[in-house]
Design a protein around this motif. Structure first.
Motif, PDB file in Angstrom:
ATOM      1  N   ILE A  19      25.823 -14.237   4.894  1.00 21.50           N
ATOM      2  CA  ILE A  19      25.355 -14.705   6.200  1.00 21.50           C
ATOM      3  C   ILE A  19      24.239 -15.744   6.031  1.00 21.50           C
ATOM      4  N   SER A  20      24.190 -16.713   6.945  1.00 21.00           N
ATOM      5  CA  SER A  20      23.133 -17.725   6.916  1.00 21.00           C
ATOM      6  C   SER A  20      21.879 -17.182   7.594  1.00 21.00           C
ATOM      7  N   ASN A  21      20.744 -17.844   7.375  1.00 21.49           N
ATOM      8  CA  ASN A  21      19.487 -17.396   7.982  1.00 21.49           C
ATOM      9  C   ASN A  21      19.566 -17.389   9.504  1.00 21.49           C
ATOM     10  N   ALA A  22      20.124 -18.429  10.084  1.00 20.43           N
ATOM     11  CA  ALA A  22      20.195 -18.532  11.548  1.00 20.43           C
ATOM     12  C   ALA A  22      21.095 -17.436  12.118  1.00 20.43           C
ATOM     13  N   ASP A  23      22.259 -17.211  11.476  1.00 19.75           N
ATOM     14  CA  ASP A  23      23.175 -16.173  11.958  1.00 19.75           C
ATOM     15  C   ASP A  23      22.577 -14.779  11.765  1.00 19.75           C
ATOM     16  N   GLU A  24      21.774 -14.613  10.725  1.00 22.84           N
ATOM     17  CA  GLU A  24      21.132 -13.322  10.481  1.00 22.84           C
ATOM     18  C   GLU A  24      20.177 -12.977  11.614  1.00 22.84           C
ATOM     19  N   ILE A  25      19.408 -13.947  12.061  1.00 19.59           N
ATOM     20  CA  ILE A  25      18.486 -13.733  13.177  1.00 19.59           C
ATOM     21  C   ILE A  25      19.258 -13.398  14.452  1.00 19.59           C
ATOM     22  N   THR A  26      20.380 -14.109  14.696  1.00 24.01           N
ATOM     23  CA  THR A  26      21.218 -13.822  15.863  1.00 24.01           C
ATOM     24  C   THR A  26      21.743 -12.390  15.813  1.00 24.01           C
ATOM     25  N   LEU A  27      22.176 -11.965  14.636  1.00 21.86           N
ATOM     26  CA  LEU A  27      22.697 -10.608  14.472  1.00 21.86           C
ATOM     27  C   LEU A  27      21.619  -9.578  14.746  1.00 21.86           C
ATOM     28  N   PHE A  28      20.411  -9.775  14.189  1.00 22.00           N
ATOM     29  CA  PHE A  28      19.319  -8.816  14.385  1.00 22.00           C
ATOM     30  C   PHE A  28      18.931  -8.704  15.859  1.00 22.00           C
ATOM     31  N   ALA A  29      18.898  -9.834  16.546  1.00 20.83           N
ATOM     32  CA  ALA A  29      18.541  -9.825  17.969  1.00 20.83           C
ATOM     33  C   ALA A  29      19.549  -9.011  18.768  1.00 20.83           C
ATOM     34  N   TYR A  30      20.836  -9.165  18.442  1.00 23.44           N
ATOM     35  CA  TYR A  30      21.886  -8.416  19.140  1.00 23.44           C
ATOM     36  C   TYR A  30      21.746  -6.916  18.895  1.00 23.44           C
ATOM     37  N   ILE A  31      21.544  -6.537  17.639  1.00 17.99           N
ATOM     38  CA  ILE A  31      21.457  -5.114  17.276  1.00 17.99           C
ATOM     39  C   ILE A  31      20.320  -4.433  18.010  1.00 17.99           C
ATOM     40  N   ASN A  32      19.192  -5.126  18.155  1.00 14.33           N
ATOM     41  CA  ASN A  32      18.000  -4.508  18.716  1.00 14.33           C
ATOM     42  C   ASN A  32      17.886  -4.624  20.230  1.00 14.33           C
ATOM     43  N   GLN A  33      18.949  -5.125  20.879  1.00 11.39           N
ATOM     44  CA  GLN A  33      18.922  -5.205  22.333  1.00 11.39           C
ATOM     45  C   GLN A  33      18.942  -3.822  22.975  1.00 11.39           C
ATOM     46  N   ASN A  34      19.740  -2.917  22.403  1.00 17.92           N
ATOM     47  CA  ASN A  34      19.853  -1.573  22.958  1.00 17.92           C
ATOM     48  C   ASN A  34      20.493  -0.636  21.933  1.00 17.92           C
ATOM     49  N   VAL A  35      20.490   0.659  22.261  1.00 18.68           N
ATOM     50  CA  VAL A  35      21.040   1.678  21.357  1.00 18.68           C
ATOM     51  C   VAL A  35      22.542   1.495  21.177  1.00 18.68           C
ATOM     52  N   TYR A  36      23.241   1.091  22.247  1.00 23.62           N
ATOM     53  CA  TYR A  36      24.689   0.918  22.170  1.00 23.62           C
ATOM     54  C   TYR A  36      25.053  -0.115  21.103  1.00 23.62           C
ATOM     55  N   ASN A  37      24.332  -1.231  21.092  1.00 16.11           N
ATOM     56  CA  ASN A  37      24.609  -2.250  20.084  1.00 16.11           C
ATOM     57  C   ASN A  37      24.315  -1.750  18.680  1.00 16.11           C
TER      58      ASN A  37
END
Length: 328
Positions: A19-37
Motif C-alpha cells: 500500500i502507498s502512504n496516501a492510501d494507507e492514511i485513507t484506509l486508517f481513516a475509514y477503519i476508525n470512523q466507527n466500530v462497524y468499519n
C-alpha cells in the motif's frame, strides 16, 4: 460514503505490504470512523489469511517484522499495525490501534518458537506519551518511559496486561469479566472504570488512584478495595500497603500535558520532569531533594522555563550540561 470495494482492496494491499502512504492514511481513516468499519477490517483480515498464495518478498518482509517492527513516521490520526507470524503453515494476524501523541513511538513483537503465544509490547519513550486502544475497547495512555505488554490472545475473556511505568486506563465493561493490570508489586483488578497506575522501576512505591468505578488491589494474600477519590500505595521498602484520600485529578494531569501537584518533594518532581522532558536531573543536595512544594504547570513550558520557575520559589542553583541538569 467510502467505496467499500476500493477500501477492501486497500486493506489487502496493506496486509501484503504494497500500500502507498496516501492510501494507507485513507484506509486508517475509514477503519476508525466507527466500530462497524473496524469489524469489517477484521473480517477482511481473516479472508486474506486464508488466501493460498503469498509472494516471496512479502514473506521476507514479515520475517523482518517478526524480529522488530519500528514505526518510522507519525501521522495525526490513529494507525493500525498488523504483525504476522507463521505457525503450522498458517498465518495469524493481529491488529492494534495506536494513537501517536508523541513525536516517536516504538512497538516490538516478541516471538518465542517454543511458546504458541505472541506478546505485544508497546512503549512510550522518554519525552513522549502514547495512547493505545486495546482489542476490548479499553483506552490506555502511557506516560513517558512506560511500557505495556499483553498477549495476542487478549480478548473479552482474557483481559490481562502488564505495566512497567505509568498508565491511565479507561476500561470498558464486558459482561462482568474483570480487567487486570499486573505490576511488579501487585495486581489491579477492575470491571469497568477509570484509574491511574504508577509503577516505575526506579520509584520506591506503586500508586493506584481511582477516578471512577471501583478497584480491587491484590497484594499477596491481601485484597483492598478503593473508591473514587482514593489511592492505594505500596511502599516497596517496608512492603506496607495503605489507602488514603487524594486529589485524583492531579494523578492524571500528565495525560493533559500538565504537571499539577499540591505537595511533592523536589526529588520526586525531578524524576517526573526527567521522564517528561527526556533529560537527566541530578540533585547534589539531599536537603534540596527533601524540600516540598506546590507546583502547577499548564502552558507546555520548556524544561528551561521550569528550572527558571523553580529558582524563583526555592533557593537552588541550576547548571545545564547537555541533557544533564544539576541542581544544587
Amino acid at each position: 460514503m467510502e467505496d467499500t470495494t476500493k477500501i477492501k482492496e486497500l486493506a489487502f494491499q496493506y496486509f501484503s505490504g504494497t500500500i502507498s502512504n496516501a492510501d494507507e492514511i485513507t484506509l486508517f481513516a475509514y477503519i476508525n470512523q466507527n466500530v462497524y468499519n473496524g469489524n469489517k477490517f477484521r473480517a477482511w483480515e481473516k479472508e486474506w489469511i486464508t488466501k493460498p498464495t503469498v509472494n516471496e518478498q512479502t514473506n521476507k518482509e514479515w520475517k523482518s517484522l517478526e524480529r522488530q517492527l519500528r514505526i518510522r513516521r507519525s501521522i495525526s490520526m490513529p494507525t493500525v499495525n498488523i504483525i504476522r507470524r507463521k505457525w503450522k503453515q498458517m498465518i495469524a494476524v493481529a491488529a492494534i490501534f495506536i494513537v501517536l501523541l508523541g513525536s516517536s513511538f516504538s512497538l516490538w513483537v516478541k516471538v518465542s518458537s517454543n511458546v504458541p503465544d505472541n506478546y505485544f509490547v508497546c512503549q512510550a519513550p522518554y519525552g513522549n506519551k502514547t495512547k493505545i486502544l486495546l482489542p476490548d475497547g479499553t483506552s490506555v495512555w502511557l506516560n513517558a518511559g512506560s511500557t505495556i505488554k499483553y498477549s495476542n490472545k487478549f480478548n473479552s475473556k482474557n483481559r490481562l496486561v502488564e505495566l512497567n511505568g505509568e498508565g491511565y486506563f479507561e476500561v470498558s465493561k464486558h459482561n462482568g469479566i474483570t480487567f487486570t493490570v499486573h505490576t511488579k508489586g501487585y495486581n489491579v483488578v477492575v470491571k469497568g472504570t477509570k484509574f491511574d497506575v504508577s509503577a516505575y522501576p526506579d520509584d520506591p512505591y506503586i500508586m493506584t488512584s481511582l477516578l471512577e468505578g471501583r478497584v480491587e488491589i491484590n497484594y499477596k494474600q491481601t485484597k483492598m478495595n478503593i473508591l473514587p477519590g482514593q489511592a492505594a500505595m505500596l511502599d516497596l521498602k517496608t512492603k506496607q500497603l495503605t489507602r488514603h484520600e487524594t486529589n485524583v485529578n492531579q494523578s492524571k494531569s500528565w495525560v493533559e500535558n500538565k504537571i499539577d501537584f499540591d505537595d511533592i518533594t523536589v526529588k520526586d518532581l525531578s524524576k517526573k520532569l526527567s521522564r517528561q522532558y527526556a533529560v537527566n536531573i541530578l540533585l547534589e543536595s539531599e536537603k534540596v531533594g527533601a524540600m516540598k512544594l506546590c507546583i502547577s504547570l499548564r502552558n507546555k513550558e520548556t524544561i528551561n522555563e521550569v528550572m527558571e520557575g523553580l529558582k524563583k520559589i526555592i533557593p537552588i542553583t541550576v547548571v545545564h550540561k547537555g541533557k544533564d541538569i544539576y541542581i544544587k
